[in-house]
Scaffold this active site. Structure first.
Site, PDB file in Angstrom:
ATOM      1  N   CYS A 129       0.274  -1.424   0.177  1.00 48.83           N
ATOM      2  CA  CYS A 129      -0.020  -0.269   0.292  1.00 48.83           C
ATOM      3  C   CYS A 129       0.743   1.720  -0.132  1.00 48.83           C
ATOM      4  O   CYS A 129       0.511   2.619  -0.546  1.00 48.83           O
ATOM      5  CB  CYS A 129      -1.449   0.120   1.545  1.00 48.83           C
ATOM      6  SG  CYS A 129      -2.219  -1.519   0.989  1.00 48.83           S
ATOM      7  N   GLN A 146      -5.051  -8.929   6.410  1.00 43.89           N
ATOM      8  CA  GLN A 146      -4.663  -7.606   6.738  1.00 43.89           C
ATOM      9  C   GLN A 146      -5.933  -7.510   7.335  1.00 43.89           C
ATOM     10  O   GLN A 146      -6.251  -6.213   8.304  1.00 43.89           O
ATOM     11  CB  GLN A 146      -4.506  -6.307   5.208  1.00 43.89           C
ATOM     12  CG  GLN A 146      -3.377  -6.289   5.176  1.00 43.89           C
ATOM     13  CD  GLN A 146      -2.803  -5.182   4.092  1.00 43.89           C
ATOM     14  OE1 GLN A 146      -3.824  -4.113   4.136  1.00 43.89           O
ATOM     15  NE2 GLN A 146      -1.941  -5.337   3.376  1.00 43.89           N
ATOM     16  N   ARG A 193     -19.727   8.445   0.693  1.00 46.11           N
ATOM     17  CA  ARG A 193     -21.841   8.013   0.897  1.00 46.11           C
ATOM     18  C   ARG A 193     -22.375   9.651   2.448  1.00 46.11           C
ATOM     19  O   ARG A 193     -21.502   9.044   3.171  1.00 46.11           O
ATOM     20  CB  ARG A 193     -21.442   6.631   1.816  1.00 46.11           C
ATOM     21  CG  ARG A 193     -21.055   5.435   0.547  1.00 46.11           C
ATOM     22  CD  ARG A 193     -21.128   4.228   0.978  1.00 46.11           C
ATOM     23  NE  ARG A 193     -20.850   3.366   0.632  1.00 46.11           N
ATOM     24  CZ  ARG A 193     -19.645   3.316  -0.075  1.00 46.11           C
ATOM     25  NH1 ARG A 193     -18.490   3.334   0.828  1.00 46.11           N
ATOM     26  NH2 ARG A 193     -19.265   1.549  -0.349  1.00 46.11           N
ATOM     27  N   SER A 233     -11.387   0.679   4.234  1.00 45.23           N
ATOM     28  CA  SER A 233     -10.502   1.258   3.134  1.00 45.23           C
ATOM     29  C   SER A 233     -11.853   1.166   1.936  1.00 45.23           C
ATOM     30  O   SER A 233     -11.872  -0.195   1.615  1.00 45.23           O
ATOM     31  CB  SER A 233      -9.721   2.160   2.608  1.00 45.23           C
ATOM     32  OG  SER A 233      -9.259   0.564   2.144  1.00 45.23           O
ATOM     33  N   HIS A 266      -8.680   4.406  -1.643  1.00 49.24           N
ATOM     34  CA  HIS A 266      -7.675   3.293  -1.201  1.00 49.24           C
ATOM     35  C   HIS A 266      -7.104   2.845  -2.258  1.00 49.24           C
ATOM     36  O   HIS A 266      -7.186   1.126  -2.469  1.00 49.24           O
ATOM     37  CB  HIS A 266      -7.814   2.838  -0.318  1.00 49.24           C
ATOM     38  CG  HIS A 266      -5.848   1.884   0.220  1.00 49.24           C
ATOM     39  ND1 HIS A 266      -4.677   2.637  -0.684  1.00 49.24           N
ATOM     40  CD2 HIS A 266      -5.703   1.083   0.779  1.00 49.24           C
ATOM     41  CE1 HIS A 266      -4.167   2.291   0.208  1.00 49.24           C
ATOM     42  NE2 HIS A 266      -4.630   0.326   0.736  1.00 49.24           N
ATOM     43  N   CYS A 315       0.305   2.172   6.769  1.00 49.89           N
ATOM     44  CA  CYS A 315       0.292   0.816   6.980  1.00 49.89           C
ATOM     45  C   CYS A 315       0.507  -0.053   5.318  1.00 49.89           C
ATOM     46  O   CYS A 315       0.270   0.335   4.722  1.00 49.89           O
ATOM     47  CB  CYS A 315      -1.124  -0.071   7.987  1.00 49.89           C
ATOM     48  SG  CYS A 315      -1.905  -0.009   7.166  1.00 49.89           S
ATOM     49  N   GLY A 368       1.311  -4.128   3.434  1.00 52.67           N
ATOM     50  CA  GLY A 368       1.544  -5.616   3.691  1.00 52.67           C
ATOM     51  C   GLY A 368       3.165  -5.868   4.679  1.00 52.67           C
ATOM     52  O   GLY A 368       3.682  -5.223   3.932  1.00 52.67           O
TER      53      GLY A 368
END
Length: 385
Positions: A91, A153, A213, A240, A341, A371, A373
Site C-alpha cells: 500500500c 490485513q 457516502r 478502506s 484506497h 501501513c 502488507g
C-alpha cells in the site's frame, strides 16, 4: 543537511473512482499518463529533463504489468529518452516512490525525478496476482515462524482493535467522521487544485472523488456485519474502499527550482521506514512515526497536519492513542474509508493532498504514514517552503 535537498515543485492526482465506477473505463496506463501530462503542463517543465519516473503499483499483473511506469510516460507522449521503474511496497508503493526519488535527487543521481503510482482495482482486482503461476507467496517456511496459516490485513485490523481496546462504536464513529470530513472538503473545494479532470472513453469528464457516502449514518453503520470475525468490530464501513486512481509529484533541488523558475512547494525533510508484527500487519505506522520524529528532532506537537492512511479504522485510532497527536489535525479532509484506497496510487495521493493543505493553511510541517502488507510502514515529514 546535504547541500542538495529534495523539494516538491508539483503534485497532482486523478479523482478517486469507486469500484466499478466511472474510472473503471480507464486503463491504468492511461490514468497514469493523464497525471504525468498534467504535471508537466502545470509546472512547465520539459519532460526530457526528467531523469527517472519512479512509479508505484501493487498488483503488477495483467494491465498493470510490463513496468507500467514506462508505459505511462510513453502513453503521455514523453520522450523515449525518459526512463522509468515500477515499485512495490504494497500500500505504500508510491510513498516509497517519493522516498526513492528524493534520495536520488539528494545524492545527485537525479536532477529531476517524478514519483507517483496507480491502481485500477476495478480492472485488476485485489488478489489478482495470486492467480498467476503455481504455488503460494507464503510457504510453510514463512508461516510456521509465526504460527499462522496465512496473513490477512482484515484480521490484523481486528487484532489491533483488540490490543488497543477499540469498541465497535468507536470504529463506526471514526468511519462516519471520515465521510463527513471528506464531504465537507469536497463542498468547500479543497481538493479542486490537486485534482486533474479525466476525460473518459464515453465522452464524459470526471473531476470529483466518487467514494463519499453522504447518506451514511451511525445507525446504518451499526447495521453492518463484521467481515473478518463474527464478534469483531471491523465492517465494510470501517474499511478502506476498493478504488481506482493515480497521482504524481515532481521533485528536484532548490537550486534547480530557482534555475528553471519552478516554485518549491515543500521539502522532503525526513523519510524513514519501519517494520513491525507481520501478523497484526497494520501497526508499523506507530514505530515509523516515532522514528521520523526522532530523526527530525521534532515533537509531535510541531506537526501541523497529518495523513495517516485509513486502511481500516483501527489503524488511525491506535496510531492516535500511541502518538498523542491532535485528532482534529489527522485526516481533516477525510481518508481512505470515505475517499478510497487505490493501493499503488494512495501514497502519492495522500502526499499530494498533504502538500496542498500545508500550502493552503500554512502548516510548517506535515507528516504522512501508511501501513503496508508484511507489517511495514513508510513515514515522511514534509517542510513547507
Amino acid at each position: 543537511m546535504s547541500e542538495r535537498d529534495a523539494v516538491i515543485v508539483g503534485c497532482v492526482r486523478t479523482p478517486i473512482g469507486r469500484r466499478n465506477g466511472r474510472l473503471a473505463q480507464v486503463h491504468a496506463v492511461d490514468a497514469s499518463a493523464g497525471v504525468l501530462r498534467a504535471l508537466a503542463e502545470r509546472t512547465g517543465l520539459e519532460p526530457a529533463l526528467v531523469d527517472d519516473v519512479v512509479w508505484g503499483c501493487v498488483q503488477q499483473v495483467g494491465e498493470q504489468t510490463l513496468n507500467i511506469g514506462r508505459g505511462a510516460l510513453l502513453a503521455a507522449g514523453w520522450p523515449e529518452s525518459v526512463p522509468a521503474t515500477t515499485v512495490d511496497r504494497q500500500c505504500g508503493s508510491s510513498q516509497q516512490s517519493v522516498h526513492f526519488a528524493a534520495a536520488g535527487v539528494i545524492s545527485g543521481q537525479y536532477e529531476f525525478a517524478v514519483a507517483g503510482g496507480v491502481e485500477m482495482m476495478s480492472r485488476v482486482p485485489l488478489g489478482a496476482a495470486l492467480g498467476y503461476g503455481a504455488g503460494t507467496p507464503t510457504p510453510s517456511s514463512l508461516t510456521s515462524r509465526f504460527g499462522v496459516e496465512g496473513f490477512n490485513q482484515g484480521v490484523g485490523a481486528e487484532l489491533m482493535a483488540e490490543r488497543w481496546g477499540l469498541s465497535r462504536a468507536e470504529v463506526d464513529e471514526y468511519s462516519l467522521r471520515s465521510h463527513a470530513r471528506a464531504a465537507a472538503a469536497i463542498d468547500a473545494g479543497r481538493f479542486a487544485a490537486e485534482i486533474v479532470s479525466m476525460a473518459l472513453p464515453d465522452g464524459s469528464v470526471i473531476d470529483e472523488d466518487e467514494g463519499v457516502r453522504r447518506d451514511t449514518t451511525a445507525a446504518r453503520l451499526a447495521e453492518l456485519r463484521p467481515v473478518f470475525r463474527e464478534d469483531g468490530v471491523v465492517t465494510a464501513g470501517g474499511s478502506s474502499q476498493i478504488s481506482d486512481g493515480a497521482a504524481a509529484l515532481l521533485l528536484t533541488t532548490s537550486a534547480n527550482a530557482a534555475r528553471y523558475g519552478l516554485e518549491p512547494l515543500a521539502r522532503v525533510h525526513t523519510a524513514v521506514l519501519a517494520g513491525d508484527d507481520p501478523v497484526m500487519m497494520l501497526s508499523a505506522p506507530i514505530p515509523a512515526t516515532r522514528k521520523a520524529l526522532d530523526r527530525a528532532g521534532l515533537p509531535v506537537s510541531d506537526i501541523g497536519t497529518f495523513e495517516v492512511n485509513e486502511a481500516f479504522a483501527p489503524v488511525p485510532l491506535a496510531w492516535l492513542a500511541e502518538t498523542g497527536a491532535d485528532p482534529a489535525a489527522v485526516n481533516p479532509d477525510g481518508g481512505a474509508i470515505a475517499l478510497g484506497h487505490p493501493l499503488g496510487g494512495s501514497g502519492a495521493r495522500l502526499m499530494t493532498t498533504l502538500v496542498h493543505r500545508m500550502r493552503r493553511e500554512g502548516h510548517r510541517y506535515g507528516l504522512q504514514t501508511m501501513c503496508e502488507g508484511g507489517g511495514l510502514a513508510n513515514a515522511t515529514i514534509l517542510e513547507l517552503l
